[in-house]
Structure formats: structure tokens, C-alpha cells
Design a protein around this motif. Sequence first.
Motif, mmCIF file in Angstrom:
data_model
loop_
_atom_site.group_PDB
_atom_site.id
_atom_site.type_symbol
_atom_site.label_atom_id
_atom_site.label_comp_id
_atom_site.label_asym_id
_atom_site.label_seq_id
_atom_site.Cartn_x
_atom_site.Cartn_y
_atom_site.Cartn_z
ATOM 1 N N ALA A 91 0.826 -1.209 0.000
ATOM 2 C CA ALA A 91 0.000 0.000 0.000
ATOM 3 C C ALA A 91 0.858 1.255 0.000
ATOM 4 C CB ALA A 91 -0.929 -0.010 1.207
ATOM 5 N N ALA A 92 1.942 1.248 0.769
ATOM 6 C CA ALA A 92 2.830 2.414 0.821
ATOM 7 C C ALA A 92 3.506 2.634 -0.529
ATOM 8 C CB ALA A 92 3.874 2.223 1.917
ATOM 9 N N LEU A 139 2.349 8.320 6.107
ATOM 10 C CA LEU A 139 0.942 8.400 6.494
ATOM 11 C C LEU A 139 0.207 7.097 6.223
ATOM 12 C CD1 LEU A 139 0.056 11.992 5.236
ATOM 13 C CD2 LEU A 139 0.329 11.246 7.601
ATOM 14 N N VAL A 140 0.449 6.501 5.067
ATOM 15 C CA VAL A 140 -0.214 5.244 4.723
ATOM 16 C C VAL A 140 0.236 4.116 5.645
ATOM 17 C CG1 VAL A 140 -0.450 3.488 2.924
ATOM 18 C CG2 VAL A 140 -0.594 5.905 2.323
ATOM 19 N N SER A 141 1.465 4.188 6.126
ATOM 20 C CA SER A 141 2.031 3.089 6.916
ATOM 21 C C SER A 141 1.812 3.224 8.412
ATOM 22 C CB SER A 141 3.545 2.990 6.642
ATOM 23 O OG SER A 141 3.794 2.743 5.272
ATOM 24 N N THR A 142 1.076 4.241 8.859
ATOM 25 C CA THR A 142 0.937 4.424 10.301
ATOM 26 C C THR A 142 0.227 3.253 10.983
ATOM 27 O OG1 THR A 142 -1.018 5.782 9.800
ATOM 28 C CG2 THR A 142 1.017 6.940 10.359
ATOM 29 N N ARG A 143 -0.593 2.485 10.246
ATOM 30 C CA ARG A 143 -1.257 1.339 10.856
ATOM 31 C C ARG A 143 -0.256 0.302 11.346
ATOM 32 N NH1 ARG A 143 -0.931 0.277 5.555
ATOM 33 N NH2 ARG A 143 -0.830 -1.870 4.802
ATOM 34 N N LEU A 173 6.858 -7.093 8.539
ATOM 35 C CA LEU A 173 5.555 -6.856 9.163
ATOM 36 C C LEU A 173 4.544 -6.392 8.119
ATOM 37 C CD1 LEU A 173 3.839 -6.638 11.741
ATOM 38 C CD2 LEU A 173 4.683 -4.310 12.023
ATOM 39 N N VAL A 174 3.635 -7.275 7.762
ATOM 40 C CA VAL A 174 2.595 -6.953 6.788
ATOM 41 C C VAL A 174 1.243 -7.439 7.312
ATOM 42 C CG1 VAL A 174 4.065 -6.926 4.740
ATOM 43 C CG2 VAL A 174 3.104 -9.085 5.531
ATOM 44 N N GLY A 234 -5.554 2.039 0.803
ATOM 45 C CA GLY A 234 -6.228 0.873 1.354
ATOM 46 C C GLY A 234 -5.936 0.648 2.820
ATOM 47 N N GLY A 235 -4.928 1.324 3.368
ATOM 48 C CA GLY A 235 -4.591 1.147 4.772
ATOM 49 C C GLY A 235 -5.704 1.556 5.723
#
Length: 228
Positions: free
Chosen positions: A53-54, A77-81, A108-109, A165-166
Motif C-alpha cells: 500500500a505504501a 501516512l499510509v504506513s501508520t497502521r 511486518l505486513v 487501502g490502509g
Amino acid sequence: MSTASSMMQGARASAGFAIGAFMFGLVFGSTAIALGMPADQSLVMSATAFAGAAQFSALPLWSHPLPYLAIAISVALVSTRNILMGLSLSADFRQAPWPLRLLAIFTLVDASWALAMRERGRAELTAFFCGSSMTLYVSWMVGVLLGNLLPEMLDPVTVAAIGFGGVIFLALVLVLLAKNPVGPRLPWAVSALVAVVLSYVAAPHFILLGAVGAGALSSVLMRRRVRD
């Protein structure tokens, strides 16, 4: 149970997800070429980042000269989850040897995290996690490699949508952790509430940032109150 056995079990458990990782990689590799990214750069990015997604969020910004700051902000921002996912498994990762810890952090996915959460409480959970993640990693890379040969599968608007999509997965993280909470429930509740409120006024990537930040801040304040 040995580390090798746990890794093999993780690999088998992720077999179904591996098909999705392959298809996601295929789409990324194809789209990267269509948007002007050289094949070698898309392969290096995929091998060193492993963050679908990133990476999709960076593609619409891929131009010459590269807007490094814009790309960094978009990807962050997309990877903050990943902060929530990492926190939920941190206690298990700390029990593993350093090589496994580093491998787990790098790989980590979403799919391997979901499998690990389902297996909480088992011995050698980090090894199980790494086995599943590495299976996804190999599938992803094969997909990207083949996708480089099939340009123009998706248009730029679709690529930008995939990059956000995150937000959907953040909702899944919160639902799963509400049922099987890691630590106090309040930070997860705060994160969910902030995400809902921001959904009316902010772009998807800012929803991720605000929700994760609010949850982390409430956790810090709770700990300080307990110490005092």
C-alpha cells in the motif's frame, strides 16, 4: 517446538494469502512500469520496502526530479497502521532472538499479522510469524518481477485509490483488538473514535495518522497517571 518447525507452520498457514501477495505484486510491477519507473528501481523498492500500500501511494508522485519529501510523507501516512500492528505483537517479539526480531520487523505486513493474532499464545510465535511473512515476501517479489513484463494493467486513478487501502485495514485492526485487546481497551477505543470523526473531514491518510496518534497519546497519558 523448534524454530524451524514453527516457521514451516507459518509458511503453510500463509499459502492462501501468498496468492493474493503474488497478484498484488503483479499489479504493482505492471503499474510501476506504466508510470515510468524503471524495472530495476521497482524491484529494489519492493525488495527493501515490502510495503504494498505504501509503495502504491508513492507511484503517483514518481516523477523527475523526485519529490522526496512528498513521497516520504505519503508513505509514512499510509504506513501508520503498522504502529498498531507492531505494538500488538511487541511482547511476543521481545521473547525471540535478535535475528528473528529484525526479520519480523522488516516483514511486518497485514496478512502475517492477522495470522499471528489468530495464533496468540503459542510457543515460537515470532518464528511462525516470520515463516508466514517470508512466504508472502517471496510471492510478492515473484509477482513484481512478472508484473514488470505486463505494463499498463491499471490507470493512475486506480493506483492512487489502492494506495489508501490502509484505512480499511486500520478498521480491521481495531475490530480484532477490541475482541482480543492487547493492553488497556481505552487507547483502542480512542483510536476508533478519532478515526470515525476524521472520516467526515479529512483525507484517508490523515485519518490513519490522527487515529494512531490519538491512540498512542492516550496510552502515554494513562501510563503517566498510573505512575503518579
